[in-house]
Design a protein around this motif. Structure first.
Motif, PDB file in Angstrom:
ATOM      1  N   VAL A  94    -121.315 -25.742 -28.332  1.00 27.76           N
ATOM      2  CA  VAL A  94    -121.030 -25.097 -26.912  1.00 27.76           C
ATOM      3  C   VAL A  94    -121.500 -23.586 -27.164  1.00 27.76           C
ATOM      4  O   VAL A  94    -121.094 -22.933 -28.163  1.00 27.76           O
ATOM      5  CB  VAL A  94    -119.882 -25.071 -26.392  1.00 27.76           C
ATOM      6  CG1 VAL A  94    -119.479 -24.435 -25.169  1.00 27.76           C
ATOM      7  CG2 VAL A  94    -119.347 -26.687 -26.293  1.00 27.76           C
ATOM      8  N   LEU A 149    -118.709 -30.087 -20.633  1.00 35.24           N
ATOM      9  CA  LEU A 149    -117.666 -28.744 -20.655  1.00 35.24           C
ATOM     10  C   LEU A 149    -116.521 -29.076 -19.835  1.00 35.24           C
ATOM     11  O   LEU A 149    -116.570 -29.626 -18.730  1.00 35.24           O
ATOM     12  CB  LEU A 149    -118.491 -27.860 -20.025  1.00 35.24           C
ATOM     13  CG  LEU A 149    -119.743 -27.237 -20.901  1.00 35.24           C
ATOM     14  CD1 LEU A 149    -120.608 -26.094 -20.283  1.00 35.24           C
ATOM     15  CD2 LEU A 149    -119.438 -27.028 -22.290  1.00 35.24           C
ATOM     16  N   SER A 175    -113.832 -22.724 -20.953  1.00 36.65           N
ATOM     17  CA  SER A 175    -114.142 -21.684 -22.164  1.00 36.65           C
ATOM     18  C   SER A 175    -113.017 -20.571 -22.287  1.00 36.65           C
ATOM     19  O   SER A 175    -112.598 -20.493 -21.273  1.00 36.65           O
ATOM     20  CB  SER A 175    -115.535 -21.038 -21.636  1.00 36.65           C
ATOM     21  OG  SER A 175    -115.339 -19.712 -22.490  1.00 36.65           O
ATOM     22  N   ALA A 183    -119.748 -22.458 -15.931  1.00 35.00           N
ATOM     23  CA  ALA A 183    -120.615 -23.541 -16.533  1.00 35.00           C
ATOM     24  C   ALA A 183    -122.057 -23.334 -16.040  1.00 35.00           C
ATOM     25  O   ALA A 183    -122.284 -23.149 -14.821  1.00 35.00           O
ATOM     26  CB  ALA A 183    -120.042 -25.090 -16.339  1.00 35.00           C
ATOM     27  N   ASP A 209    -124.447 -28.155 -18.427  1.00 32.33           N
ATOM     28  CA  ASP A 209    -122.837 -28.362 -18.269  1.00 32.33           C
ATOM     29  C   ASP A 209    -122.548 -29.673 -18.857  1.00 32.33           C
ATOM     30  O   ASP A 209    -121.275 -30.144 -19.089  1.00 32.33           O
ATOM     31  CB  ASP A 209    -122.344 -28.171 -16.903  1.00 32.33           C
ATOM     32  CG  ASP A 209    -122.932 -29.012 -16.001  1.00 32.33           C
ATOM     33  OD1 ASP A 209    -123.912 -29.648 -16.262  1.00 32.33           O
ATOM     34  OD2 ASP A 209    -122.269 -29.143 -14.892  1.00 32.33           O
ATOM     35  N   PHE A 236    -121.956 -22.140 -21.167  1.00 27.19           N
ATOM     36  CA  PHE A 236    -121.271 -21.408 -20.157  1.00 27.19           C
ATOM     37  C   PHE A 236    -122.167 -19.969 -20.218  1.00 27.19           C
ATOM     38  O   PHE A 236    -122.928 -19.670 -20.940  1.00 27.19           O
ATOM     39  CB  PHE A 236    -119.958 -20.787 -20.577  1.00 27.19           C
ATOM     40  CG  PHE A 236    -118.837 -22.118 -20.484  1.00 27.19           C
ATOM     41  CD1 PHE A 236    -118.350 -22.465 -19.323  1.00 27.19           C
ATOM     42  CD2 PHE A 236    -118.642 -22.802 -21.605  1.00 27.19           C
ATOM     43  CE1 PHE A 236    -117.418 -23.480 -19.457  1.00 27.19           C
ATOM     44  CE2 PHE A 236    -117.679 -23.726 -21.661  1.00 27.19           C
ATOM     45  CZ  PHE A 236    -117.001 -24.042 -20.433  1.00 27.19           C
TER      46      PHE A 236
END
Length: 160
Positions: free
Chosen positions: A33, A98, A101, A109, A114, A138
């Motif tokens: 990520v 996702l 965060s 996102a 995503d 993100f």
């Protein structure tokens, strides 16, 4: 009677051994990520990994889209996650996605980045138990100051 027991043992024993082998040897899903610091929609030289991002894997029935499996994960310091999947999901549709965060300025996102479709079955010719998901990201609220020059190098933004 002895033949019946022997026949039953020959039929059932291999199935039990096969099931035990897969349960003891789970599939491993790996991915990463990132924070898109330039809001470019893809990874650049200024992209940074996100430590502590929450992700999840969901598998749904291919026909009814009923949720059949879900498991959560979290990224390490390098923005990478590893999720152990104990079950074989045969022809189910599985996605890594996702969730959140921890970076307050990078929580939006990136549309299209995503989620990642993943194959979580052994019945596909792959010999490895490790599966890899595409990177997910993100977007930073405001692009970094060096992004304009970087994107010009990529020839994606016209020079003023």
């Amino acid at each position: 009677m002895a033949r019946m027991v022997l026949l039953l043992a020959l039929c059932v024993l291999p199935a039990l051994v096969s099931a035990a082998r897969h349960a003891a040897n789970p599939l491993v899903l790996e991915g990463k990520v990132y924070c898109d610091t330039c809001r470019a929609g893809y990874e650049t030289a200024l992209t940074t990994p996100i430590s502590g991002a929450k992700v999840k894997v969901e598998c749904k029935d291919r026909n009814t889209e009923t949720l059949l499996y879900s498991i959560d994960g979290e990224t390490n310091e390098a923005g990478k996650y590893t999720i152990m999947v104990k079950e074989d999901h045969k022809d189910q549709l599985c996605d890594a996605m996702l969730v959140s965060s921890p970076q307050s300025d990078c929580q939006s996102a990136d549309p299209g980045r995503d989620r990642a479709r993943v194959i979580l079955t052994r019945n596909n010719g792959m010999t490895s138990d490790t599966r890899f998901a595409n990177a997910m990201g993100f977007m930073k609220d405001e692009p970094l100051s060096g992004c304009k020059q970087l994107l010009q190098q990529y020839e994606l933004e016209s020079q003023d």
